[in-house]
Scaffold this motif. Structure first.
Motif, mmCIF file in Angstrom:
data_model
loop_
_atom_site.group_PDB
_atom_site.id
_atom_site.type_symbol
_atom_site.label_atom_id
_atom_site.label_comp_id
_atom_site.label_asym_id
_atom_site.label_seq_id
_atom_site.Cartn_x
_atom_site.Cartn_y
_atom_site.Cartn_z
ATOM 1 N N SER A 2 -6.173 10.364 -13.031
ATOM 2 C CA SER A 2 -7.146 10.575 -11.961
ATOM 3 C C SER A 2 -6.404 10.816 -10.648
ATOM 4 O O SER A 2 -5.183 10.835 -10.593
ATOM 5 C CB SER A 2 -8.092 9.378 -11.852
ATOM 6 N N GLU A 3 -7.173 10.980 -9.586
ATOM 7 C CA GLU A 3 -6.567 11.255 -8.281
ATOM 8 C C GLU A 3 -5.704 10.068 -7.830
ATOM 9 O O GLU A 3 -5.918 8.935 -8.259
ATOM 10 C CB GLU A 3 -7.643 11.564 -7.248
ATOM 11 N N PRO A 4 -4.711 10.315 -6.970
ATOM 12 C CA PRO A 4 -3.778 9.254 -6.558
ATOM 13 C C PRO A 4 -4.458 8.013 -5.977
ATOM 14 O O PRO A 4 -4.090 6.889 -6.331
ATOM 15 C CB PRO A 4 -2.895 9.937 -5.515
ATOM 16 N N TYR A 5 -5.440 8.199 -5.092
ATOM 17 C CA TYR A 5 -6.103 7.044 -4.483
ATOM 18 C C TYR A 5 -6.728 6.147 -5.551
ATOM 19 O O TYR A 5 -6.549 4.936 -5.550
ATOM 20 C CB TYR A 5 -7.178 7.499 -3.492
ATOM 21 N N LYS A 55 -6.656 2.914 4.240
ATOM 22 C CA LYS A 55 -6.168 3.569 5.457
ATOM 23 C C LYS A 55 -5.137 4.643 5.136
ATOM 24 O O LYS A 55 -5.165 5.728 5.679
ATOM 25 C CB LYS A 55 -5.555 2.555 6.419
ATOM 26 N N ALA A 56 -4.208 4.307 4.242
ATOM 27 C CA ALA A 56 -3.136 5.231 3.884
ATOM 28 C C ALA A 56 -3.670 6.532 3.287
ATOM 29 O O ALA A 56 -3.099 7.595 3.471
ATOM 30 C CB ALA A 56 -2.177 4.559 2.888
ATOM 31 N N SER A 102 3.914 5.803 -5.397
ATOM 32 C CA SER A 102 3.930 5.826 -6.861
ATOM 33 C C SER A 102 2.816 6.710 -7.416
ATOM 34 O O SER A 102 3.032 7.486 -8.348
ATOM 35 C CB SER A 102 3.781 4.414 -7.426
ATOM 36 N N ALA A 103 1.625 6.580 -6.840
ATOM 37 C CA ALA A 103 0.485 7.359 -7.319
ATOM 38 C C ALA A 103 0.681 8.852 -7.077
ATOM 39 O O ALA A 103 0.344 9.677 -7.927
ATOM 40 C CB ALA A 103 -0.794 6.882 -6.642
ATOM 41 N N ALA A 139 0.826 -1.210 0.000
ATOM 42 C CA ALA A 139 0.000 0.000 0.000
ATOM 43 C C ALA A 139 0.861 1.261 0.000
ATOM 44 O O ALA A 139 0.590 2.202 -0.753
ATOM 45 C CB ALA A 139 -0.939 -0.010 1.200
ATOM 46 N N ARG A 140 1.898 1.275 0.840
ATOM 47 C CA ARG A 140 2.774 2.455 0.888
ATOM 48 C C ARG A 140 3.456 2.685 -0.449
ATOM 49 O O ARG A 140 3.580 3.826 -0.913
ATOM 50 C CB ARG A 140 3.818 2.306 1.993
#
Length: 105
Positions: free
Chosen positions: A62-65, A100-101, A53-54, A47-48
């Protein structure tokens, strides 16, 4: 002319000798991922890495998430039945860690 057992499907690799999913990963407006990120054992590390990367990608639209979650889901879906149950659990937990991140839990 040879016919395949399933109409409209290809058992051969996509053009250029690579599978289309590999080409999508390499050339799409997706993310520049750390090598072997999906082989990590710790869902939090996956996830981190995806988040990093995003947030730093110049290719995403699009948005990072959304980009990070899409790439993870894409990988899980393309791997399909080739994923072991253990590996699938790690990757599914990585989705939770990604939420969560980004503060979306």
């Amino acid at each position: 002319m040879k016919s395949s057992s399933k109409a409209g499907t290809s058992t051969a690799k996509a053009s250029g000798g690579k599978r289309w999913s590999h080409e999508v990963t390499e050339k799409s407006d997706a993310l520049d991922l750390k090598r072997d990120v999906f082989t990590l054992e710790d869902p939090r590390q996956i996830a981190r890495s995806l988040k990093r990367s995003a947030e730093h990608s110049t290719r995403r639209k699009s948005e990072p998430y959304r980009s990070a979650m899409s790439m993870l889901t894409f990988y899980i879906n393309r791997a399909g039945s080739n994923l072991t149950q253990k590996r699938r659990r790690v990757l599914e937990r990585a989705k939770d860690e990604l939420r969560k991140a980004f503060g979306r839990d």
